[in-house]
Design a protein around this motif. Structure first.
Motif, mmCIF file in Angstrom:
data_model
loop_
_atom_site.group_PDB
_atom_site.id
_atom_site.type_symbol
_atom_site.label_atom_id
_atom_site.label_comp_id
_atom_site.label_asym_id
_atom_site.label_seq_id
_atom_site.Cartn_x
_atom_site.Cartn_y
_atom_site.Cartn_z
ATOM 1 N N LYS A 5 0.850 -1.181 0.000
ATOM 2 C CA LYS A 5 0.000 0.000 0.000
ATOM 3 C C LYS A 5 0.888 1.233 0.000
ATOM 4 O O LYS A 5 2.057 1.176 0.403
ATOM 5 C CB LYS A 5 -0.901 0.018 1.237
ATOM 6 C CG LYS A 5 -1.835 -1.173 1.362
ATOM 7 C CD LYS A 5 -2.958 -1.102 0.357
ATOM 8 C CE LYS A 5 -3.981 -2.226 0.576
ATOM 9 N NZ LYS A 5 -5.066 -2.173 -0.430
ATOM 10 N N ALA A 225 0.399 4.712 8.482
ATOM 11 C CA ALA A 225 -0.565 5.279 7.541
ATOM 12 C C ALA A 225 -1.150 4.197 6.636
ATOM 13 O O ALA A 225 -2.346 4.223 6.302
ATOM 14 C CB ALA A 225 0.097 6.364 6.712
ATOM 15 N N ALA A 226 -0.300 3.243 6.218
ATOM 16 C CA ALA A 226 -0.789 2.154 5.376
ATOM 17 C C ALA A 226 -1.817 1.306 6.129
ATOM 18 O O ALA A 226 -2.833 0.886 5.562
ATOM 19 C CB ALA A 226 0.384 1.290 4.916
ATOM 20 N N SER A 229 -5.052 3.368 6.464
ATOM 21 C CA SER A 229 -5.731 3.422 5.165
ATOM 22 C C SER A 229 -6.415 2.095 4.850
ATOM 23 O O SER A 229 -7.559 2.071 4.362
ATOM 24 C CB SER A 229 -4.719 3.771 4.072
ATOM 25 O OG SER A 229 -5.316 3.727 2.801
ATOM 26 N N ASP A 232 -9.568 1.700 6.956
ATOM 27 C CA ASP A 232 -10.636 2.562 6.458
ATOM 28 C C ASP A 232 -11.244 1.983 5.181
ATOM 29 O O ASP A 232 -12.471 1.984 5.003
ATOM 30 C CB ASP A 232 -10.098 3.970 6.180
ATOM 31 C CG ASP A 232 -9.752 4.726 7.451
ATOM 32 O OD1 ASP A 232 -10.200 4.298 8.526
ATOM 33 O OD2 ASP A 232 -9.031 5.744 7.359
ATOM 34 N N TYR A 233 -10.369 1.502 4.287
ATOM 35 C CA TYR A 233 -10.863 0.921 3.040
ATOM 36 C C TYR A 233 -11.733 -0.312 3.319
ATOM 37 O O TYR A 233 -12.806 -0.485 2.716
ATOM 38 C CB TYR A 233 -9.693 0.533 2.138
ATOM 39 C CG TYR A 233 -10.105 -0.254 0.919
ATOM 40 C CD1 TYR A 233 -10.720 0.371 -0.160
ATOM 41 C CD2 TYR A 233 -9.885 -1.638 0.857
ATOM 42 C CE1 TYR A 233 -11.113 -0.355 -1.280
ATOM 43 C CE2 TYR A 233 -10.273 -2.364 -0.251
ATOM 44 C CZ TYR A 233 -10.885 -1.720 -1.319
ATOM 45 O OH TYR A 233 -11.267 -2.457 -2.413
ATOM 46 N N THR A 510 2.732 11.775 7.147
ATOM 47 C CA THR A 510 1.418 11.228 6.809
ATOM 48 C C THR A 510 0.296 11.808 7.664
ATOM 49 O O THR A 510 -0.869 11.559 7.383
ATOM 50 C CB THR A 510 1.412 9.698 6.992
ATOM 51 O OG1 THR A 510 1.518 9.373 8.398
ATOM 52 C CG2 THR A 510 2.582 9.052 6.250
ATOM 53 N N SER A 512 -0.357 10.931 10.708
ATOM 54 C CA SER A 512 -0.882 9.906 11.617
ATOM 55 C C SER A 512 -0.703 10.358 13.066
ATOM 56 O O SER A 512 0.314 10.968 13.412
ATOM 57 C CB SER A 512 -0.160 8.571 11.388
ATOM 58 O OG SER A 512 -0.340 8.123 10.067
#
Length: 536
Positions: A5, A225-226, A229, A232-233, A510, A512
């Motif tokens: 990611k 952050a990955a 993310s 969330d996805y 990022t 975060s």
């Protein structure tokens, strides 16, 4: 094989790596060998079809091969790039989806799917970068709507003529890079390329200990952050699939709808499990890297348990403030460090100076350890006697008795202002010599008991204090919203260290969130004496 990611990083174990990419449009592949500031150092650092070879980097058969051991010693990273084929019709909608692949010793090790959203015609897909004696891979995915010419210019390559004329690209001296690492408040620049000595990557990186710890922090931030993310996805996808399963009133209570709901939950759980597994792997690697570094770092950057505190003094370019962590993201704790001298003052947010005494003691211990070859002189303003316990160990470096009466504050501050102004005059007159002392100002209980002119004096020291090697620490409640504009401006210009649990800090790469646990000086007298050792 790892599905990366954006922002995620992973260690490389092979001796040779190879980069290729595929898309629905014709691609050109190239590479940039860059220093810490992400800029090239020489013409041959841009590897393309017109100049297919650099030291350790070769372009052939539509792929870039990197022999890691042969990359020039003063390079920090190799950026792996794709752009629209210069001899094909320009794609009207940009590159579209691109899949980047990295092979280690001819085996696919990582894949990164990128979907540009703004019609970009050039992308930095991946970054292969040094970490100590090894190398790591980071998924970047940064696009450039201006194409390859814009990308090259941002990384120090001057392009003469049209974008297609990449053969005439040469290094561009001077101007800063638009694609350099984030320039936020807490970002620290790395060592200059000319300071790196060929053949000694480990010693160099430890000698620049601050930079090594910030590199680890950046890796941790991008891995976090990955993970965020991906979570969330997964949540958005689950919500969409559950909504679809019940969208038809005639089938929402059927076995098929229930099966669809269960399948949606399984897919969400699988996505989260993969992301958490990747993050756990990243964190375990960084934990090991930090443990290795802690044995080699100078005392001011090392943990209290490091053998560095038992050994001879060692200079450093920074001090450690504490550790950053996030309970919801696992056990990784990353040292939070800043450069010295403290050109940007530290402001310890607290309503009680006495409660902050162990924090201030830890900061003073590290400031003393950071520059053992220069004399340290400490000016202490302590109206409430909160730091009385530190006076004994610090007596050899105190610049006079601590100020305990508010009527004495102005004179002490003015003496520092006078010294800074004299240094400024010398600088303007061309007779300036670098300071031979490291001055430290501790202004506690601020702004209570201070005159309005005292805030102006401290503000003047923020501007000129570096000329006398001054590091400033302020202890008091956050005054960023003060009705006094001088005090508010002063507070806003400082680096605030929260002492209240639950106050997040955000990394500059990022955004975060992290919790900061500040270092505390141990209360045992024998340990305090060891950490506050004075060699002057």
């Amino acid at each position: 094989m790892i599905q990366l990611k954006a922002g995620q990083n992973t260690p490389l174990t092979g001796d040779v790596v190879r980069f290729s990419a595929k898309a629905d449009v014709a691609l050109d592949i190239s590479a940039l060998v860059v220093a810490e500031n992400l800029r090239v150092l020489a013409a041959e650092d841009f590897v393309s079809y017109n100049r297919p070879r650099a030291q350790g980097v070769t372009l052939s058969d539509g792929a870039v091969a990197i022999r890691l051991a042969e990359v020039r010693a003063d390079a920090t990273a190799v950026l792996l790039v794709v752009s629209a084929d210069s001899v094909a019709p320009a794609p009207s909608a940009g590159l579209g989806p691109v899949t980047a692949e990295l092979f280690e010793n001819d085996v696919v090790a990582a894949e990164f799917a990128i979907t540009p959203l703004a019609g970009e015609t050039a992308l930095i897909c991946l970054e292969v970068y040094r970490r100590g004696t090894g190398w790591k891979l980071r998924a970047v995915g940064q696009g450039y709507a201006g194409g390859l010419a814009q990308l090259l210019t941002a990384h120090g390559v001057e392009v003469d003529g049209a974008q297609e004329n990449a053969a005439s690209a040469t290094p561009q001296a001077g101007a800063g890079s638009a694609a350099a690492r984030p320039d936020g408040q807490d970002t620290i620049s790395g060592p200059r390329a000319q300071d790196l000595r060929a053949g000694e990557p480990v010693q160099v990186e430890v000698a620049h200990g601050l930079d090594r710890l910030w590199m680890i922090f950046e890796d941790a931030a991008r891995s976090a952050a990955a993970l965020i993310s991906a979570r969330d996805y997964a949540a958005q996808r689950l919500d969409h699939e559950l909504s679809a399963a019940v969208s038809d009133p005639t089938t929402r209570n059927t076995p098929a709808a229930e099966a669809a709901r269960q399948a949606a939950h399984r897919r969400s759980d699988e996505l989260i499990a993969i992301a958490e597994g990747n993050h756990h792997r990243d964190s375990e690697h960084l934990i090991r890297e930090l443990a290795d570094a802690d044995r080699l770092l100078p005392p001011s950057l090392a943990s209290w348990e490091s053998p560095a505190w038992e050994g001879p003094p060692a200079a450093s370019n920074g001090i450690r403030l504490g550790e950053l962590h996030a309970i919801e993201r696992g056990p990784l704790r990353v040292p939070y460090c800043v450069p010295v001298p403290l050109h940007r003052p530290l402001w310890i947010d607290t309503e009680s100076s006495s409660a902050a005494a162990p924090i201030v003691g830890a900061l003073l211990a590290r400031l003393l350890a950071a520059d053992p070859d220069r004399r340290v002189r400490v000016d202490m303003i302590d109206l409430t006697g909160a730091f009385r316990g530190l006076v004994g160990p610090l007596t050899p470096v105190l610049n006079g008795p601590p100020v305990t009466d508010h009527t004495d504050i102005s004179a002490r501050l003015q003496a520092l202002v006078d010294a800074a102004e004299l240094a400024e005059l010398a600088y303007e007159g061309g007779v300036f010599t670098p300071p031979v002392e490291h001055r430290v100002l501790l202004a506690a209980d601020f702004p209570h008991g201070y005159q309005a002119s005292d805030a102006q004096r401290i503000g003047s020291l923020m501007v000129r204090g570096d000329l006398i090697g001054l590091s400033t620490m302020i202890v008091g409640s956050d005054e960023s919203d003060s009705g006094d504009p001088v005090v508010a401006t002063l507070s806003q210009a400082c680096r605030h260290l929260p002492t209240i649990d639950g106050t997040p800090l955000f990394d500059p790469w990022t955004g975060s969130p992290w919790q900061l646990e500040l270092d505390l000086l141990p209360r045992e007298p024998e340990r305090q004496a060891r950490y506050l050792r004075v060699n002057h």
